[in-house]
Design a protein around this motif. Structure first.
Motif, short mmCIF file in Angstrom:
data_model
loop_
_atom_site.label_atom_id
_atom_site.label_comp_id
_atom_site.label_asym_id
_atom_site.label_seq_id
_atom_site.Cartn_x
_atom_site.Cartn_y
_atom_site.Cartn_z
N VAL A 80 0.84 -1.21 0.00
CA VAL A 80 0.00 0.00 0.00
C VAL A 80 0.87 1.25 0.00
CG1 VAL A 80 -2.06 -1.06 0.99
CG2 VAL A 80 -0.43 0.03 2.49
N LYS A 81 2.03 1.19 0.64
CA LYS A 81 2.94 2.35 0.62
C LYS A 81 3.46 2.60 -0.79
CE LYS A 81 4.35 2.10 5.44
NZ LYS A 81 5.45 1.77 6.38
N ALA A 82 3.75 1.54 -1.53
CA ALA A 82 4.21 1.70 -2.91
C ALA A 82 3.10 2.28 -3.78
CB ALA A 82 4.67 0.34 -3.46
N ILE A 83 1.88 1.82 -3.58
CA ILE A 83 0.74 2.36 -4.35
C ILE A 83 0.55 3.84 -4.02
CG2 ILE A 83 -1.76 2.24 -4.70
CD1 ILE A 83 -1.47 -0.84 -4.17
N MET A 84 0.59 4.19 -2.73
CA MET A 84 0.43 5.60 -2.35
C MET A 84 1.52 6.47 -2.96
SD MET A 84 -1.16 5.75 1.51
CE MET A 84 0.08 4.77 2.33
N ALA A 85 2.75 5.97 -3.01
CA ALA A 85 3.84 6.75 -3.62
C ALA A 85 3.58 6.96 -5.11
CB ALA A 85 5.17 6.04 -3.41
N ALA A 86 3.11 5.93 -5.80
CA ALA A 86 2.81 6.06 -7.23
C ALA A 86 1.66 7.05 -7.47
CB ALA A 86 2.47 4.70 -7.83
N LEU A 87 0.64 6.99 -6.61
CA LEU A 87 -0.48 7.93 -6.72
C LEU A 87 0.01 9.36 -6.47
CD1 LEU A 87 -3.19 5.91 -4.74
CD2 LEU A 87 -3.07 6.20 -7.23
N ALA A 88 0.85 9.54 -5.46
CA ALA A 88 1.37 10.88 -5.13
C ALA A 88 2.17 11.46 -6.29
CB ALA A 88 2.21 10.82 -3.86
N ASP A 89 2.93 10.61 -6.98
CA ASP A 89 3.71 11.08 -8.13
C ASP A 89 2.83 11.66 -9.23
OD1 ASP A 89 6.09 10.44 -6.88
OD2 ASP A 89 6.38 8.58 -8.01
N CYS A 90 1.60 11.19 -9.33
CA CYS A 90 0.68 11.72 -10.35
C CYS A 90 0.33 13.18 -10.10
CB CYS A 90 -0.61 10.89 -10.37
SG CYS A 90 -0.37 9.21 -10.95
N LEU A 91 0.49 13.65 -8.88
CA LEU A 91 0.15 15.04 -8.56
C LEU A 91 1.23 16.02 -8.98
CD1 LEU A 91 -1.50 14.58 -5.05
CD2 LEU A 91 -2.50 14.33 -7.32
N THR A 92 2.34 15.50 -9.49
CA THR A 92 3.42 16.38 -9.94
C THR A 92 3.36 16.63 -11.44
OG1 THR A 92 4.95 14.53 -10.22
CG2 THR A 92 4.90 15.59 -8.05
N LEU A 93 2.25 16.25 -12.06
CA LEU A 93 2.10 16.43 -13.51
C LEU A 93 2.23 17.91 -13.87
CD1 LEU A 93 -1.00 14.15 -14.14
CD2 LEU A 93 1.39 13.63 -14.66
N ASP A 94 2.90 18.16 -14.97
CA ASP A 94 3.04 19.53 -15.44
C ASP A 94 2.78 19.52 -16.94
OD1 ASP A 94 3.55 22.23 -15.28
OD2 ASP A 94 5.70 21.97 -15.61
N PRO A 95 1.84 20.24 -17.44
CA PRO A 95 0.97 21.14 -16.69
C PRO A 95 -0.11 20.37 -15.93
CG PRO A 95 0.31 21.12 -18.99
CD PRO A 95 1.53 20.23 -18.87
N ARG A 96 -0.71 21.07 -15.00
CA ARG A 96 -1.81 20.45 -14.23
C ARG A 96 -2.95 20.12 -15.18
NH1 ARG A 96 -0.91 24.98 -10.27
NH2 ARG A 96 0.52 24.06 -8.78
N PRO A 97 -3.74 19.11 -14.80
CA PRO A 97 -4.85 18.74 -15.69
C PRO A 97 -5.90 19.84 -15.81
CG PRO A 97 -4.91 17.46 -13.66
CD PRO A 97 -3.67 18.27 -13.62
N ILE A 98 -6.57 19.83 -16.93
CA ILE A 98 -7.69 20.75 -17.16
C ILE A 98 -8.93 20.10 -16.56
CG2 ILE A 98 -9.06 21.91 -18.92
CD1 ILE A 98 -6.40 22.75 -19.78
N LEU A 99 -9.64 20.84 -15.74
CA LEU A 99 -10.88 20.33 -15.16
C LEU A 99 -12.04 20.73 -16.05
CD1 LEU A 99 -10.40 21.30 -11.41
CD2 LEU A 99 -9.75 19.19 -12.55
N GLY A 100 -13.07 19.92 -16.07
CA GLY A 100 -14.27 20.26 -16.83
C GLY A 100 -15.13 21.25 -16.07
#
Length: 138
Positions: A80-100
């Protein structure tokens, strides 16, 4: 569409587009559903708390805390710690996602993460809370 739903869709899209996340959790197991027992492994989306962004004088943004539950059958918490780390890495996307819905994502980051053993004696449970600041209106 609400800010809450726009955020949830952006999170799921980021997670299911990440090879690192998909190497640990199948896309079909990243869901907004009540599943007990949860499939192993899985990421359950949907719980949220929201309120005004206190640091914003214009009062045109909202602060959302979106909680994810990560489940995996394992004797410890390594998975679960590995999964949480992978999920957290998604928040460093650049540029940030466009919301609808005419919304824009001002910021998102990890607010907290916690990993523990479930009382069933065979499952690890992770709780990852994401803080997002969203502006705009539909």
């Amino acid at each position: 569409m609400s800010k809450s739903l726009a955020l949830q869709k952006a999170l799921r899209a980021a997670f299911t587009a990440s090879p690192a996340v998909l190497a640990l959790v199948p896309a079909a197991h990243i869901v907004d559903r009540h599943l007990r027992p949860a499939p192993s492994p899985s990421v359950i989306l949907g719980e949220e708390t929201a309120g005004p962004d206190a640091g914003n004088v214009a009062r045109d943004r909202e602060e959302l805390f979106h909680t994810l539950h990560i489940w995996q059958e394992e004797p410890g918490t390594v998975g679960v710690k590995a999964i949480m780390a992978a999920l957290a890495d998604c928040l460093t996307l650049d540029p940030r996602p466009i919301l609808g819905g005419g919304y824009h994502l001002a910021d998102w980051q990890i607010a907290s993460r916690r990993a523990f053993r479930d009382p069933d004696g065979k499952t690890a449970h992770g709780v990852l809370t994401i803080r997002a600041v969203i502006g705009g209106a539909a």
